[in-house]
Design a protein around this motif. Structure first.
Motif, mmCIF file in Angstrom:
data_model
loop_
_atom_site.group_PDB
_atom_site.id
_atom_site.type_symbol
_atom_site.label_atom_id
_atom_site.label_comp_id
_atom_site.label_asym_id
_atom_site.label_seq_id
_atom_site.Cartn_x
_atom_site.Cartn_y
_atom_site.Cartn_z
ATOM 1 N N ALA A 102 -11.507 -13.409 8.490
ATOM 2 C CA ALA A 102 -11.567 -14.864 8.697
ATOM 3 C C ALA A 102 -12.294 -15.176 10.014
ATOM 4 O O ALA A 102 -12.284 -14.375 10.949
ATOM 5 N N ASN A 103 -12.943 -16.326 10.032
ATOM 6 C CA ASN A 103 -13.519 -16.892 11.279
ATOM 7 C C ASN A 103 -14.518 -15.972 11.972
ATOM 8 O O ASN A 103 -14.473 -15.811 13.197
ATOM 9 N N HIS A 125 -14.186 -22.052 -0.848
ATOM 10 C CA HIS A 125 -12.960 -21.742 -0.106
ATOM 11 C C HIS A 125 -13.161 -20.468 0.729
ATOM 12 O O HIS A 125 -12.796 -20.422 1.905
ATOM 13 N N GLU A 126 -13.757 -19.455 0.114
ATOM 14 C CA GLU A 126 -14.027 -18.200 0.813
ATOM 15 C C GLU A 126 -15.034 -18.411 1.949
ATOM 16 O O GLU A 126 -14.885 -17.847 3.035
ATOM 17 N N ALA A 128 -15.493 -21.105 3.638
ATOM 18 C CA ALA A 128 -14.797 -21.805 4.728
ATOM 19 C C ALA A 128 -13.897 -20.831 5.494
ATOM 20 O O ALA A 128 -13.769 -20.921 6.723
ATOM 21 N N ARG A 129 -13.310 -19.892 4.792
ATOM 22 C CA ARG A 129 -12.410 -18.926 5.453
ATOM 23 C C ARG A 129 -13.161 -18.078 6.482
ATOM 24 O O ARG A 129 -12.669 -17.854 7.593
ATOM 25 N N VAL A 130 -14.357 -17.613 6.140
ATOM 26 C CA VAL A 130 -15.059 -16.691 7.049
ATOM 27 C C VAL A 130 -15.859 -17.424 8.141
ATOM 28 O O VAL A 130 -16.343 -16.792 9.076
ATOM 29 N N LYS A 132 -16.396 -19.666 11.429
ATOM 30 C CA LYS A 132 -15.609 -19.957 12.631
ATOM 31 C C LYS A 132 -15.322 -21.461 12.717
ATOM 32 O O LYS A 132 -16.174 -22.266 12.291
ATOM 33 N N SER A 177 -11.398 -27.813 -2.485
ATOM 34 C CA SER A 177 -10.885 -26.453 -2.249
ATOM 35 C C SER A 177 -10.998 -26.048 -0.777
ATOM 36 O O SER A 177 -10.520 -24.981 -0.404
ATOM 37 N N ALA A 178 -11.647 -26.886 0.023
ATOM 38 C CA ALA A 178 -11.879 -26.505 1.430
ATOM 39 C C ALA A 178 -11.597 -27.713 2.320
ATOM 40 O O ALA A 178 -12.516 -28.332 2.862
ATOM 41 N N ASP A 180 -10.679 -28.029 5.237
ATOM 42 C CA ASP A 180 -11.071 -27.963 6.656
ATOM 43 C C ASP A 180 -12.579 -28.104 6.841
ATOM 44 O O ASP A 180 -13.090 -27.883 7.931
ATOM 45 N N LYS A 202 -16.892 -26.833 9.802
ATOM 46 C CA LYS A 202 -15.454 -26.524 9.776
ATOM 47 C C LYS A 202 -14.797 -27.167 10.990
ATOM 48 O O LYS A 202 -15.305 -27.006 12.112
#
Ligand SMILES: C[S@@+](CC[C@H](N)C(=O)[O-])C[C@H]1O[C@@H](n2cnc3c(N)ncnc32)[C@H](O)[C@@H]1O
Length: 204
Positions: A102-103, A125-126, A128-130, A132, A177-178, A180, A202
């Motif tokens: 993540a990030n 979603h993925e 957004a997860r990775v 920062k 789904s995202a 943020d 993000k």
């Protein structure tokens, strides 16, 4: 048939059909990357998600660190020689289950991938997860307007979606789904607005 299989066969012809039609849009999207190292950031870490044959690589600033991911080895094999002058590593992997912590990226390039994969919400979603917090992603893809009938594109999706790309994806639905991610810009770019350039950030 999976997309991994079909893109193995598409790989030798991909540039012939896609390069010219998408060149101006890619250049415009990628011009949003910082063109030099920012003092407070250092070299940015950039993920090219679904890099394909590497049509984007010609338009990337040389100063950043790139990771190019794709599920199809035959597409990555075409991208690799185009990275001659770039600091870039190739990774074979799935955009819907990214093999990264993540990030960890400052920027994500999502050109013709979110509306291609079977599950676009999972892909975003993925992504957004990775990314920062405060990081940005640049989408170039085809999205229906919410409520647009587009019966032919919707009818073709069960078939074409298995071979090359979905045609029925509504961006505003995928965005759920995202939570943020925020839309910074969203502009029509090709085919009377079916293709759009979208910049997302993000939240910190
Ligand atoms: C339409 S091409 C876009 C390639 C490139 N981004 C471009 O703009 O030309 C779609 C790419 O996504 C890759 N792909 C399809 N499904 C994928 C998945 N689940 N994970 C990662 N890559 C995938 C294909 O192999 C193909 O290279």
């Amino acid at each position: 048939m999976s997309l991994k299989t079909s893109y193995r066969f598409i790989a030798p012809f991909y540039d012939l059909f896609v390069d010219r039609a998408t060149r101006a849009a890619r250049k415009r999207s990628l011009a949003r990357l910082p063109q030099q190292v920012l003092p407070q950031q250092g070299a940015a870490k950039v993920l090219l998600n679904g890099v394909g044959t590497g049509l984007d690589l010609l338009y990337l600033p040389l100063c950043h660190e790139y990771t190019a991911l794709d599920i199809t080895a035959a597409m990555l094999a075409r991208a690799q020689p185009r990275a001659d002058n770039l600091n870039m590593q190739c990774v074979q992997g799935d955009s819907m289950a990214l093999p990264f912590a993540a990030n960890c990226f400052d920027y994500l390039i999502l050109h013709l991938i979110v509306a291609v994969v079977p599950q676009p919400p999972l892909c975003l979603h993925e992504a957004a997860r990775v990314l920062k917090p405060g990081g940005r992603m640049f989408l170039f893809d085809k999205f229906l307007q919410a409520g647009e009938r587009a019966w032919l594109r919707r009818a073709l999706t069960p078939l074409v979606g298995q071979l090359a790309t979905r045609l029925d994806v509504v961006f505003e639905e995928v965005m759920r789904s995202a939570p943020d991610l925020r839309v910074i810009t969203d502009e029509p770019i090709l085919a009377r607005g079916w293709f759009r350039l979208i910049e997302l950030q993000k939240v910190q």
